[in-house]
Design a protein around this motif. Structure first.
Motif: not given
Length: 254
Positions: A19-21, A41-46, A49-59
């Motif tokens: 349920r976590s976003r 922000n995150l989503a879940s794999h089937p 486990s958590p899925i992240l979409l993150i930028s390589r520019l982010a620390l």
């Protein structure tokens, strides 16, 4: 501290993961090793486990690329005092998705964060998956426990047919069975009526979303194929309709 007898920690942990976003992501600063925390922000794999979409520019991404050890705090965003709600701290490693794995992560992430369509193809963005090594669950007095991944992740070893059918099943539910989605939400889960949509299915259940609200519909039995999923959803729709009829009859009798 051991959990009370009526407490199912594995089930609650799975629900929080599904349920976590959003969550607080802790990484290790390159060079110093100091802790660094950021909101993601995150989503879940089937498997949950958590899925992240993150930028390589982010620390935090630069930290992960140097040392993949992370922790992720998720909570149920309870009204009032947030410390009265359940929360889980995952420990594990964040790994950049392979080219083969990226399409599944992309589909599931965009299903719950459609606004990410505007930047998902930017060259600096990439999908990462957090592979948990353990979890610490806090859900109130007498409800604090450490869990292993085997206790809260979903086994996918026999579910390849379901994973292949999932995208089509989600689209079908959202295009043709929104009424059934609302029945699941209102009559089986006690939620308010809304434009509920399906965001994902797995062997243990279905994830639902309406605006910022999320629900987890657990299946009474494990499903591992497209036909099994269809039978289960038809069964649950029937149970939801029957529950509505029985509630109406009980109200009239009263």
């Amino acid at each position: 501290m051991q959990p009370t007898p009526d407490f199912n920690p594995a089930r609650l942990a799975r629900s929080l993961l599904r349920r976590s976003r959003q969550g607080a992501l802790a990484t290790l600063m390159t060079g110093s090793g100091d802790p660094y925390c950021s909101l993601v922000n995150l989503a879940s794999h089937p498997d949950g486990s958590p899925i992240l979409l993150i930028s390589r520019l982010a620390l935090h991404t630069r930290n992960i690329l140097a040392d993949g050890r992370v922790s992720l705090m998720l909570d149920e965003r309870a009204e009032g005092d947030p410390l009265e709600g359940a929360r889980i701290m995952l420990a594990g490693r964040a790994e950049e998705a392979s080219e083969a794995a990226a399409p599944l992560l992309r589909r599931r992430y965009l299903s719950v964060h459609p606004s990410a369509e505007t930047f998902v193809d930017f060259k600096d963005f990439a999908f990462f998956r957090v592979r948990p090594t353990g979890a610490h669950l806090v859900a109130g007095f007498g409800r604090i426990i450490d869990l292993t991944p085997e206790q809260f992740l979903t086994d996918l070893s026999d579910a390849a047919p379901l994973l292949e059918a999932e995208a089509g099943a989600v689209a079908h539910m959202n295009e043709d069975h929104r009424e059934a989605m609302n029945l699941y939400a209102t009559r089986l889960l006690g939620a308010q009526s809304a434009d509920w949509t399906c965001t994902g299915c797995d062997p243990d259940g279905m994830d639902m979303q309406a605006d910022r609200r999320t629900l987890r519909l657990d299946f009474p039995a494990r499903v591992t194929s497209g036909p099994d999923l269809r039978k289960m959803l038809v069964r649950l729709a029937g149970e939801a309709r029957a529950k509505g009829s029985s509630d109406t009859a009980s109200s009239n009798d009263g």
